[in-house]
Motif scaffolding. Structure first.
Motif, short mmCIF file in Angstrom:
data_model
loop_
_atom_site.label_atom_id
_atom_site.label_comp_id
_atom_site.label_asym_id
_atom_site.label_seq_id
_atom_site.Cartn_x
_atom_site.Cartn_y
_atom_site.Cartn_z
N VAL A 138 0.85 -1.20 0.00
CA VAL A 138 0.00 0.00 0.00
C VAL A 138 0.88 1.25 0.00
N GLU A 139 0.42 2.28 -0.70
CA GLU A 139 1.09 3.57 -0.64
C GLU A 139 0.08 4.64 -0.21
N HIS A 140 0.58 5.59 0.55
CA HIS A 140 -0.26 6.64 1.11
C HIS A 140 -0.07 7.93 0.32
N LEU A 141 -1.16 8.54 -0.09
CA LEU A 141 -1.14 9.84 -0.76
C LEU A 141 -1.98 10.83 0.03
N PHE A 142 -1.44 12.01 0.27
CA PHE A 142 -2.19 13.11 0.83
C PHE A 142 -2.60 14.03 -0.33
N VAL A 192 -5.77 7.15 0.57
CA VAL A 192 -5.94 8.53 0.13
C VAL A 192 -6.46 9.34 1.31
N THR A 193 -5.63 10.25 1.81
CA THR A 193 -6.07 11.18 2.83
C THR A 193 -6.49 12.46 2.13
N PHE A 194 -7.78 12.75 2.16
CA PHE A 194 -8.30 13.93 1.48
C PHE A 194 -8.44 15.07 2.48
N GLU A 195 -7.76 16.17 2.19
CA GLU A 195 -7.78 17.36 3.04
C GLU A 195 -8.59 18.44 2.33
N PRO A 196 -9.75 18.81 2.85
CA PRO A 196 -10.63 19.74 2.14
C PRO A 196 -10.20 21.20 2.32
N TRP A 197 -9.06 21.54 1.73
CA TRP A 197 -8.59 22.92 1.78
C TRP A 197 -7.64 23.17 0.62
N LYS A 198 -6.97 24.35 0.62
CA LYS A 198 -6.04 24.76 -0.44
C LYS A 198 -6.74 24.82 -1.79
N ASP A 199 -7.88 25.44 -1.79
CA ASP A 199 -8.70 25.60 -2.98
C ASP A 199 -8.09 26.66 -3.90
N THR A 200 -7.72 26.29 -5.10
CA THR A 200 -7.10 27.24 -6.03
C THR A 200 -8.10 28.23 -6.61
N TYR A 201 -9.40 27.98 -6.41
CA TYR A 201 -10.40 28.91 -6.93
C TYR A 201 -10.63 30.11 -6.00
N ALA A 202 -9.96 30.10 -4.85
CA ALA A 202 -10.02 31.22 -3.91
C ALA A 202 -11.45 31.59 -3.52
N ARG A 203 -12.28 30.59 -3.26
CA ARG A 203 -13.63 30.86 -2.78
C ARG A 203 -13.56 31.44 -1.36
#
Length: 299
Positions: free
Chosen positions: A42-46, A73-84
């Motif tokens: 297994v490999e871990h991706l953030f 897959v660790t999903f982090e709900p931030w760093k939005d490039t659309y700058a909302r």
């Protein structure tokens, strides 16, 4: 990654005899120093919103699949490039602001036969602000977690839902419900306090696991330890990993472990050097061999 004090150590959980699948060995290894080890499954991706938007996650994900490895897959709900403008990422999740990114993510991870262990907004219970979903109302977090985990109406069978607290006190206040969790992930790092510079003062894997798993004792779910690591000279790291191997073998409720093979983010350690959890291929092989030899003896 931050660490809880050790003042409330409790007896270890009784092994869960319902978990009989072979142990999954994984690594978070961005420099690709360990991924070719034949024991790695297994490999871990953030990843985050921006990586979904610009396609970099898709490239990384396909790279792991090319090695026939399963993926955390660790999903982090931030760093939005659309700058909302709204920075409350949990409310944004519930209001559907990120639905386009969620849809793209699920399309990618469900289009493979490899197992994907999907973790969302981890270490939410630590009372700090390293991540924008930390130190939030538990009820809000639970609603956002469930929204994300049940977003895919096709319920792809290869995607496993992972709830990832640090394992600190009060973690179960953020418990999202039995139906929303396939695995519990806890973080196990030997360093209990960032001001400790002597590697020998680190806690053992066993002590940390006993304490953190005890806090989860009512959840009745297998563990996938998606982050663990130890710093220090190689001889000390091997000694620490020997204890980890013994502990893992004594707890069949541990379905998988994933070593964090990198230095931590320097930005969160102030004026001191961040801990470097990296180990050598030799140390990984030694750790894996100890697990294999013990399991062979047990059978």
């Amino acid at each position: 990654m931050f660490f809880s004090p050790s003042s409330d150590v409790q007896p270890a959980l009784k092994p869960n005899d319902k978990t009989t699948t072979p142990l999954k060995i994984g690594v978070y290894d961005p420099k690709k120093l360990l991924v070719e080890n034949e024991s790695v499954h297994v490999e871990h991706l953030f990843t985050d919103l921006g990586a979904i938007q610009n396609g970099s996650f898709e490239k990384e994900f396909n790279d792991v699949l090319s090695r026939n490895h399963d993926v955390i897959v660790t999903f982090e709900p931030w760093k939005d490039t659309y700058a909302r403008k709204d920075t409350n990422v949990l409310l944004n999740t519930l209001h559907g602001v990120y639905d386009k990114e969620f849809s793209k993510l699920y399309t990618l991870i469900s289009a493979t036969n490899q197992t994907v262990y999907l973790r969302f907004a981890h270490e939410m219970e630590i009372p700090i602000y390293r991540y924008s979903w930390q130190s939030q109302d538990p009820a809000l977090y639970i609603k956002a977690f469930r929204y994300f985990m049940f977003f895919d109406k096709n319920h792809a069978s290869n995607v496993k839902k992972v709830w990832g607290p640090a394992g600190d006190r009060g973690s179960m206040e953020w418990w999202p419900g039995d139906d929303a969790v396939d695995y519990i992930s806890i973080a196990i790092y030997g360093l209990p306090d960032k001001n400790i510079t002597d590697p020998a003062q680190q806690e053992t894997f066993r002590r940390i696991y006993d304490r953190k798993s005890y806090r989860m004792r009512f959840a009745n779910k297998p563990f996938f330890i998606t982050e663990f690591g130890v710093k220090g000279p190689e001889a000390y790291q091997q000694k620490w990993l020997e204890d980890a191997a013994i502990t893992i073998n004594q707890h069949p409720e541990i379905a998988g472990v994933c070593y964090f093979n990198l230095m931590d983010n320097p930005k969160v350690w102030g004026n001191i050097s961040p801990p470097n959890w990296s180990i050598s291929p030799k140390s990984l092989s030694h750790f894996v061999q100890l697990i294999a030899n013990k399991r062979l003896a047990m059978n």
